[in-house]
Design an enzyme around this catalytic site. Structure first.
Site, PDB file in Angstrom:
ATOM      1  N   PRO A   1       0.820  -1.222   0.000  1.00  0.00           N
ATOM      2  CA  PRO A   1       0.000   0.000   0.000  1.00  0.00           C
ATOM      3  C   PRO A   1       0.846   1.261   0.000  1.00  0.00           C
ATOM      4  CG  PRO A   1       0.100  -0.886   2.192  1.00  0.00           C
ATOM      5  CD  PRO A   1       0.883  -1.831   1.325  1.00  0.00           C
ATOM      6  N   CYS A   2       1.442   1.560  -1.120  1.00  0.00           N
ATOM      7  CA  CYS A   2       2.323   2.728  -1.221  1.00  0.00           C
ATOM      8  C   CYS A   2       1.592   4.010  -0.863  1.00  0.00           C
ATOM      9  CB  CYS A   2       2.863   2.858  -2.637  1.00  0.00           C
ATOM     10  SG  CYS A   2       3.444   1.323  -3.324  1.00  0.00           S
ATOM     11  N   TYR A   3       0.316   4.038  -1.129  1.00  0.00           N
ATOM     12  CA  TYR A   3      -0.449   5.268  -0.907  1.00  0.00           C
ATOM     13  C   TYR A   3      -0.587   5.623   0.560  1.00  0.00           C
ATOM     14  CZ  TYR A   3      -4.121   1.878   0.014  1.00  0.00           C
ATOM     15  OH  TYR A   3      -4.844   0.840   0.521  1.00  0.00           O
TER      16      TYR A   3
END
Length: 106
Positions: A56-58
């Site tokens: 989940p880079c965000y």
DNA sequence: ACGACGGCCCTCG
DNA sequence: ACGAGGGCCGTCG
């Protein structure tokens, strides 16, 4: 494995620990990794390895609360965060403290 | 091996 | 509150 770099491995591992609805900052990750200056490198790594499904880079934002950047556009990033319950105002998280996930002690 | 960028951070006017 | 400058690190061409 696409996770060739040592840094990305660590970063990815940390991100996977972040629960839904929580976020962290580039500098926090950098600190945990030992050197705060890694912040830029962290962002760079995430950008080059957009494993949007496994990681989940965000959920990584800037230390000042602004969402920062995203490979698919900050708009998409905000969208994703909001969908997890993170309230964002003008591309910025009001109470970062409230959503910030603590790695320390984990 | 080298130079140039980048999802950054912090400090100082 | 806002903008500019300097710094440090990894990845890519």
């Amino acid at each position: 494995m696409v996770f060739d770099g040592n840094l990305s491995l660590k970063v990815y591992d940390l991100l996977k620990k972040i629960p839904r609805g929580k976020v962290t900052t580039y500098s926090e990750i950098a600190k945990v990794l030992g050197n705060m200056n890694l912040a830029r490198a962290v962002g760079n790594t995430l950008n080059r390895n957009p494993d949007l499904v496994s990681v989940p880079c965000y959920r990584v934002v800037r230390s000042d609360g602004s969402v920062g950047g995203y490979k698919l556009g900050c708009g998409k990033k905000i969208e994703l965060l909001e969908s997890e319950g993170v309230e964002i105002k003008d591309g910025r998280i009001d109470c970062l403290e409230a959503y910030l996930f603590c790695f320390k002690g984990q």
